[in-house]
Write a protein that holds these residues in place. Sequence first.
Motif, PDB file in Angstrom:
ATOM      1  N   TRP A  31       0.807  -1.161  -0.133  1.00  0.00           N
ATOM      2  CA  TRP A  31       0.002  -0.028  -0.005  1.00  0.00           C
ATOM      3  C   TRP A  31       0.625   1.224   0.007  1.00  0.00           C
ATOM      4  O   TRP A  31       0.624   2.142  -0.713  1.00  0.00           O
ATOM      5  CB  TRP A  31      -0.966  -0.146   0.992  1.00  0.00           C
ATOM      6  N   LEU A  32       1.888   1.225   1.058  1.00  0.00           N
ATOM      7  CA  LEU A  32       2.737   2.353   1.050  1.00  0.00           C
ATOM      8  C   LEU A  32       3.636   2.572  -0.412  1.00  0.00           C
ATOM      9  O   LEU A  32       3.619   3.739  -0.936  1.00  0.00           O
ATOM     10  CB  LEU A  32       4.052   2.292   2.117  1.00  0.00           C
ATOM     11  N   TYR A  33       4.046   1.552  -0.782  1.00  0.00           N
ATOM     12  CA  TYR A  33       4.925   1.715  -2.158  1.00  0.00           C
ATOM     13  C   TYR A  33       3.832   2.167  -3.413  1.00  0.00           C
ATOM     14  O   TYR A  33       4.318   3.118  -3.897  1.00  0.00           O
ATOM     15  CB  TYR A  33       5.626   0.405  -2.654  1.00  0.00           C
ATOM     16  N   PHE A  34       2.884   1.439  -3.778  1.00  0.00           N
ATOM     17  CA  PHE A  34       2.251   1.844  -4.682  1.00  0.00           C
ATOM     18  C   PHE A  34       1.294   3.143  -4.523  1.00  0.00           C
ATOM     19  O   PHE A  34       0.810   3.904  -5.528  1.00  0.00           O
ATOM     20  CB  PHE A  34       1.113   0.711  -5.024  1.00  0.00           C
ATOM     21  N   THR A  35       0.803   3.549  -3.312  1.00  0.00           N
ATOM     22  CA  THR A  35       0.213   4.782  -3.015  1.00  0.00           C
ATOM     23  C   THR A  35       1.143   6.068  -3.054  1.00  0.00           C
ATOM     24  O   THR A  35       1.128   7.002  -3.674  1.00  0.00           O
ATOM     25  CB  THR A  35      -0.328   4.950  -1.737  1.00  0.00           C
ATOM     26  N   TYR A  36       2.345   6.005  -2.539  1.00  0.00           N
ATOM     27  CA  TYR A  36       3.346   7.083  -2.144  1.00  0.00           C
ATOM     28  C   TYR A  36       4.727   7.172  -3.154  1.00  0.00           C
ATOM     29  O   TYR A  36       5.098   7.911  -3.581  1.00  0.00           O
ATOM     30  CB  TYR A  36       3.891   7.155  -0.819  1.00  0.00           C
TER      31      TYR A  36
ATOM     32  N   GLU B 273      -8.214  -7.485  -8.336  1.00  0.00           N
ATOM     33  CA  GLU B 273      -8.144  -6.335  -8.996  1.00  0.00           C
ATOM     34  C   GLU B 273      -7.917  -6.274 -10.568  1.00  0.00           C
ATOM     35  O   GLU B 273      -8.229  -5.306 -10.989  1.00  0.00           O
ATOM     36  CB  GLU B 273      -6.477  -5.893  -8.352  1.00  0.00           C
TER      37      GLU B 273
ATOM     38  N   TRP C 211       5.417   4.684  -5.785  1.00  0.00           N
ATOM     39  CA  TRP C 211       5.677   4.279  -7.036  1.00  0.00           C
ATOM     40  C   TRP C 211       5.331   5.265  -8.012  1.00  0.00           C
ATOM     41  O   TRP C 211       6.235   5.399  -9.010  1.00  0.00           O
ATOM     42  CB  TRP C 211       4.460   3.169  -7.316  1.00  0.00           C
ATOM     43  N   PRO C 212       4.278   6.146  -7.745  1.00  0.00           N
ATOM     44  CA  PRO C 212       4.085   7.437  -8.962  1.00  0.00           C
ATOM     45  C   PRO C 212       5.534   8.220  -9.027  1.00  0.00           C
ATOM     46  O   PRO C 212       5.703   8.745  -9.968  1.00  0.00           O
ATOM     47  CB  PRO C 212       2.824   8.299  -8.212  1.00  0.00           C
TER      48      PRO C 212
END
Lengths: 202, 111
Positions: free
Chosen positions: A72-77, A159, A79-80
Amino acid sequence: VKPPQPASWLLTRFVRNDSFIGDLDEERSNGRSAVWYWRQLISAVLVATLNEIREHKIFAIRAVVIGYALAWLYFTYVWPWAFSVAFWMINFHEFLFTAGLTDWFYLHHVRLPTALLRFIRPGTLAMGWLAIGWVVGRLHGARIALAFTVIYVCGLLPEISPLVLRRGVGVIPSVSGVLCLAYISVLVGGLWGSARVAGGNA
Amino acid sequence: MRKRDYLGQFELMVLLAILQAGEDAYGVPIAREIEDTTGKEVALGSIYAALDRLEAKGLVASELGDPTPERGGRAKRYFRVTGKGVREAREAQRTLKKLWSGLPELEGRKA
């Protein structure tokens, strides 16, 4: 008959039972086929993993919670941001030109192959999955890392399935590619992380 | 009523296979005994998992033998059934016999 190197590696990492490994070697030298050997090895890895989960339920749940929190942390904050950085790194000649820093690269056509752009998305996804797997493997060992990989990749299916329903079966090859990439990255990260744990397991 | 930890079918098979194999009861002969009886291939990993569970319950005990070259220098782990294990096996046999009796479908008679 000496067991193949990957087999020895898997056995020491996942099974860690000298008597069992000795039994396999004995049967192999008594004429059992390589197919038999690998079937026994894979089933032993699965049995050892299931036993680990059964005996250390809380530990296994902790691995899933930590793994998903990191995802969650990686893909929310992260990764972009990682995606943008990778994009600008590959397009560095344009970036330097538009930022007004230098037009030398732009004018002299010094640039990275544009084909690299295709690898930004899978590359940054794989980096995240590799890191998530590494942390889970480092904290919980190879068996739990393997179990987490299976749970995580299965968790991606809900998903991804709406995408298949919306766009049709044509997207199945790319969806399977993403799933394979996720599976390999999380697993490699997990095994890499667990290799640093004494004895390969916590 | 006291909660009782029943032997699973596979655990019982492993326990009996150890008794059948006698002095030479390590992974390979135990697996072979079960394979010969059932006619199906068994995974050595499952045998060891069952042996570990049986040992944790105190139904079998194990000791290491000498390492041999054909085993890559690894020792055999010999298993024997403990007194508690023999009692459990007998108890399982009695229970199954009781449950079995009076079932004409399973005794070859017409229901």
